[in-house]
Design an enzyme around this catalytic site. Sequence first.
Site, mmCIF file in Angstrom:
data_model
loop_
_atom_site.group_PDB
_atom_site.id
_atom_site.type_symbol
_atom_site.label_atom_id
_atom_site.label_comp_id
_atom_site.label_asym_id
_atom_site.label_seq_id
_atom_site.Cartn_x
_atom_site.Cartn_y
_atom_site.Cartn_z
ATOM 1 C CB CYS A 13 79.695 -11.760 -11.182
ATOM 2 S SG CYS A 13 78.777 -11.859 -10.225
ATOM 3 C CG LEU A 14 74.544 -15.051 -11.662
ATOM 4 C CD1 LEU A 14 73.002 -15.898 -11.053
ATOM 5 C CD2 LEU A 14 74.158 -16.034 -13.028
ATOM 6 C CG HIS B 91 77.995 -10.506 -4.503
ATOM 7 N ND1 HIS B 91 78.079 -9.141 -5.396
ATOM 8 C CD2 HIS B 91 77.831 -11.861 -5.066
ATOM 9 C CE1 HIS B 91 78.196 -9.619 -6.919
ATOM 10 N NE2 HIS B 91 77.955 -10.910 -6.585
HETATM 11 O O1 GNR Z 1 76.472 -18.832 -10.753
HETATM 12 C C1 GNR Z 1 77.791 -18.263 -10.269
HETATM 13 N N1 GNR Z 1 78.825 -19.222 -10.034
HETATM 14 C C2 GNR Z 1 80.000 -19.075 -9.214
HETATM 15 C C3 GNR Z 1 81.034 -19.922 -10.235
HETATM 16 C C4 GNR Z 1 82.115 -19.553 -9.289
HETATM 17 C C5 GNR Z 1 82.278 -18.902 -8.770
HETATM 18 C C6 GNR Z 1 81.810 -18.442 -7.458
HETATM 19 C C7 GNR Z 1 80.444 -18.220 -8.342
HETATM 20 S S1 GNR Z 1 79.366 -17.433 -8.009
HETATM 21 C C8 GNR Z 1 78.317 -17.035 -8.992
HETATM 22 C C9 GNR Z 1 76.606 -16.536 -8.914
HETATM 23 C C10 GNR Z 1 76.999 -15.152 -8.575
HETATM 24 O O2 GNR Z 1 76.978 -14.137 -9.567
HETATM 25 N N2 GNR Z 1 76.833 -15.167 -7.057
HETATM 26 O O3 GNR Z 1 76.801 -13.737 -6.831
HETATM 27 NI NI NI Z 2 78.712 -12.806 -7.606
#
Ligand code: GNR
Ligand code: NI
Length: 172
Positions: free
Chosen positions: A94-95, A140
């Site tokens: 997750c970012l 989210h």
């Molecule tokens: O970039 C992202 N990669 C990811 C990899 C596996 C499962 C979910 C994701 S989403 C994430 C980007 C992010 O945080 N979206 O909310």
């Molecule tokens: Ni995320």
Amino acid sequence: MTVRPILTVPNPILKQISKPVEKVTDNTRRLMDDMLETMYAAPGIGLAAIQIGVPSNIIVMDLARDEEKPKVKYFVNPEILEVVENLSTYEEGCLSVPDVFDTVERPEKVKLTYLDYNGKRVTEWCEGLYATCIQHEMDHLKGVVFIDYLSRLKRDRAVKKVQKFNKLKSEN
Ligand code: GNR
Ligand code: NI
């Protein structure tokens, strides 16, 4: 289009419940354009509006691999109508929790309805990475981050790692 800062845990804004969008307007589309640019800059495969501090039910996604042509998707007011019983596991990241990855189990197929970039209703079944990602993004919108599914120990460790990293960055 503008790249905006991505909020990271434990920012309390990430716990907010996002609100439905009344109408898809040019302002909504400008926000979605900024979200897409922010997502690509990160880089990531999906982004929810709350990750840039906007508590609206809006998600952008592009699941294309590097060599493929972009497959951009925009979701306004997404709702899951049905899920199958079968679960699939995926190593999620997750970012908002940079450099932390762990396995999460989710329904392997979901029936989704949402409004697209033009405000048109789309209803479709999602599977594979698409199903995983849309469920991660829709969490989210409810204030849930994937580390909330991990043990307390792993979650606390993840938050500490992000805080340490952000402190180091701020000292540079
Ligand atoms: O970039 C992202 N990669 C990811 C990899 C596996 C499962 C979910 C994701 S989403 C994430 C980007 C992010 O945080 N979206 O909310
Ligand atoms: Ni995320």
